[in-house]
Design a protein around this motif. Structure first.
Motif, short mmCIF file in Angstrom:
data_model
loop_
_atom_site.label_atom_id
_atom_site.label_comp_id
_atom_site.label_asym_id
_atom_site.label_seq_id
_atom_site.Cartn_x
_atom_site.Cartn_y
_atom_site.Cartn_z
N ARG A 105 168.93 3.51 -19.36
CA ARG A 105 167.64 3.79 -19.99
C ARG A 105 167.40 5.28 -20.26
N THR A 106 168.47 6.05 -20.27
CA THR A 106 168.31 7.47 -20.59
C THR A 106 169.33 7.91 -21.62
N ILE A 107 168.96 8.95 -22.39
CA ILE A 107 169.87 9.60 -23.34
C ILE A 107 169.96 11.06 -22.94
N SER A 163 162.03 2.09 -28.09
CA SER A 163 163.49 2.14 -28.14
C SER A 163 164.10 1.25 -27.07
N LEU A 164 163.46 1.22 -25.89
CA LEU A 164 163.96 0.37 -24.81
C LEU A 164 163.87 -1.10 -25.18
N ILE A 165 162.78 -1.48 -25.85
CA ILE A 165 162.63 -2.87 -26.30
C ILE A 165 163.70 -3.21 -27.33
N VAL A 166 163.96 -2.27 -28.25
CA VAL A 166 165.01 -2.49 -29.27
C VAL A 166 166.37 -2.69 -28.60
N ILE A 167 166.67 -1.85 -27.60
CA ILE A 167 167.94 -1.98 -26.88
C ILE A 167 168.03 -3.34 -26.19
N ILE A 208 170.24 -8.92 -25.88
CA ILE A 208 170.08 -10.39 -25.90
C ILE A 208 170.89 -11.00 -27.04
N PHE A 209 170.79 -10.39 -28.22
CA PHE A 209 171.54 -10.89 -29.38
C PHE A 209 173.05 -10.86 -29.12
N LEU A 210 173.52 -9.75 -28.58
CA LEU A 210 174.95 -9.62 -28.30
C LEU A 210 175.39 -10.61 -27.23
N LEU A 211 174.57 -10.78 -26.21
CA LEU A 211 174.93 -11.69 -25.13
C LEU A 211 175.05 -13.13 -25.63
#
Length: 412
Positions: free
Chosen positions: A17-19, A28-32, A37-40
């Protein structure tokens, strides 16, 4: 130990959760998370598809179940019943042999040659003459069922019709289908029809079973050597299939893990924060299914079968002891893995030498200045007091950098 686990978990969540040590904003965290979820979902879909790449035992030995059921039956009419199950005479439908061979297209593995011969032998029964005979038999059996139901109804109403007759009730006012005086006559007539139909059915079955194609198929079914070969092959396929699935699933995941890990290391080294974050999430996403599939394999794979055989041999039917075996075995395996990682892979003493040479933090391995006492990234204190000269020297290195005295005591 607990402190080290805590640091590892903190490092894990920090990477997630950090850059460049700056926290992500909530959007941005919600987008990640949505991307994760999509990738999983797609990773699990790919795992499911590749796990079916090799023929499963039922596809490789499609005749086994039907053949085994036939041999388990003791009824005298089992020969007719299995012939009755032969495919209908429809040229638009594929033959049984074609049906057996269909799963081979686009998959690894081959269908048992014996099962293909089984299908060929059974397909020969599929002709218009035999199908017409079977239809005739089925029709006569339906007539017998209808007559037997009629007889049951007459017997159920017989007492009522006797009471109506004794009471002097007019026949036209009766609620029953057959009067008392005609009940026995109709029962006898129906019984004779049933007897005749059964004889006709018996004759038709004998004619059907006497056909050359039927004789050859029944002889094939009764060949013990062929059935034993199919049964042995099916059991071996069932034994190894979970291992084959895990192998293909691992081959699907390992390239993804290697690419994600390489990308993360490269981006982390060059301080490409966003790429480092995304590749870290990819690495986690690819590892989760692999761990789940490994645990699934432990429940149904070769290891489970080995434990099952041992428990069965030692304790007979007390198969619940398998759960006890897993409860004891899995923690021991986990303990061994942790010890291996602690002593070999993530041994602080092994890592310290490389990190000091590269001017990196002894804890988080990020770049620091040579004179930094505390890591500006994780706050870790880099030095320890030498018990011999009392100067500050690096933690986890075997000797003091000032006097060369052994630091084993300091590193306990």
């Amino acid at each position: 130990m607990l402190e080290r686990i805590r640091r590892i978990l903190n490092q894990f969540f920090s990477n997630s959760r950090t850059i460049n040590n700056e926290p992500l904003n909530k959007v941005s965290l919600i987008v990640i998370i949505l991307i994760d979820i999509f990738l999983l979902i797609n990773v699990f879909t790919g795992l499911d598809d590749i796990s079916k790449w090799h023929l499963n035992p039922t596809q490789a030995y499609p005749c086994y179940s039907e053949w085994k059921n036939y041999r388990a039956q003791t009824a005298s009419y089992k020969d007719y019943e299995i012939i009755k199950l032969s495919p209908t005479d429809n040229t638009k439908l594929p033959s049984l042999q074609q049906t057996y061979q269909q799963p081979q297209a686009g998959h690894l593995g081959k269908v048992s040659e014996i099962c293909l011969n089984y299908a060929t032998s059974k397909d020969k029964i599929k002709n218009s003459s035999n199908q017409q005979t079977i239809k005739t038999i089925v029709g006569k059996e339906a007539n017998i069922s209808s007559l037997e139901q009629t007889n049951r109804n007459i017997r159920a109403q017989y007492d009522s019709t006797l009471l109506e007759k004794i009471a002097g009730q007019a026949p036209g006012q009766s609620i029953n289908l057959v009067g008392a005086e005609k009940a026995k006559q109709e029962l006898d007539q129906n019984s004779r029809k049933i007897y005749t139909l059964k004889n006709e059915i018996s004759h038709l079955k004998n004619v059907l079973l006497a056909k050359p194609e039927s004789v050859n198929f029944i002889a094939f079914l009764k060949d013990n050597d062929k059935f034993t070969a199919v049964e042995k092959g099916y059991q071996q396929a069932s034994f190894w299939y979970p291992s084959i699935q895990l192998t293909f699933q691992s081959l699907f995941l390992l390239p993804l893990i290697i690419v994600a890990l390489s990308s993360y290391k490269f981006a982390h080294k060059r301080r490409y924060g966003l790429i480092s974050l995304i590749s870290w999430h990819l690495l986690v996403i690819f590892f989760i299914p692999l761990l789940l599939k490994i645990f699934e394999f432990l429940q149904i794979g070769v290891i489970f079968q080995f434990i099952f055989d041992v428990v069965s041999a030692l304790f007979g039917g007390l198969l619940f002891l398998i759960s006890y075996a897993y409860i004891l075995l899995i923690p021991l395996i986990g303990f061994g893995i942790i010890k291996f990682l602690q002593k070999i892979v993530f041994n602080p003493k092994v890592q310290a030498a490389s990190r000091v040479q590269k001017s990196r933090c002894l804890n988080c391995a990020k770049k620091i200045q040579h004179h930094d006492v505390y890591c500006p990234h994780c706050g870790y204190y880099q030095y320890v007091e030498c018990q011999n000269c009392h100067n500050l020297t690096y933690k986890n290195l075997p000797h003091c950098k000032h006097c060369g005295h052994s630091q084993d005591y300091n590193n306990l």
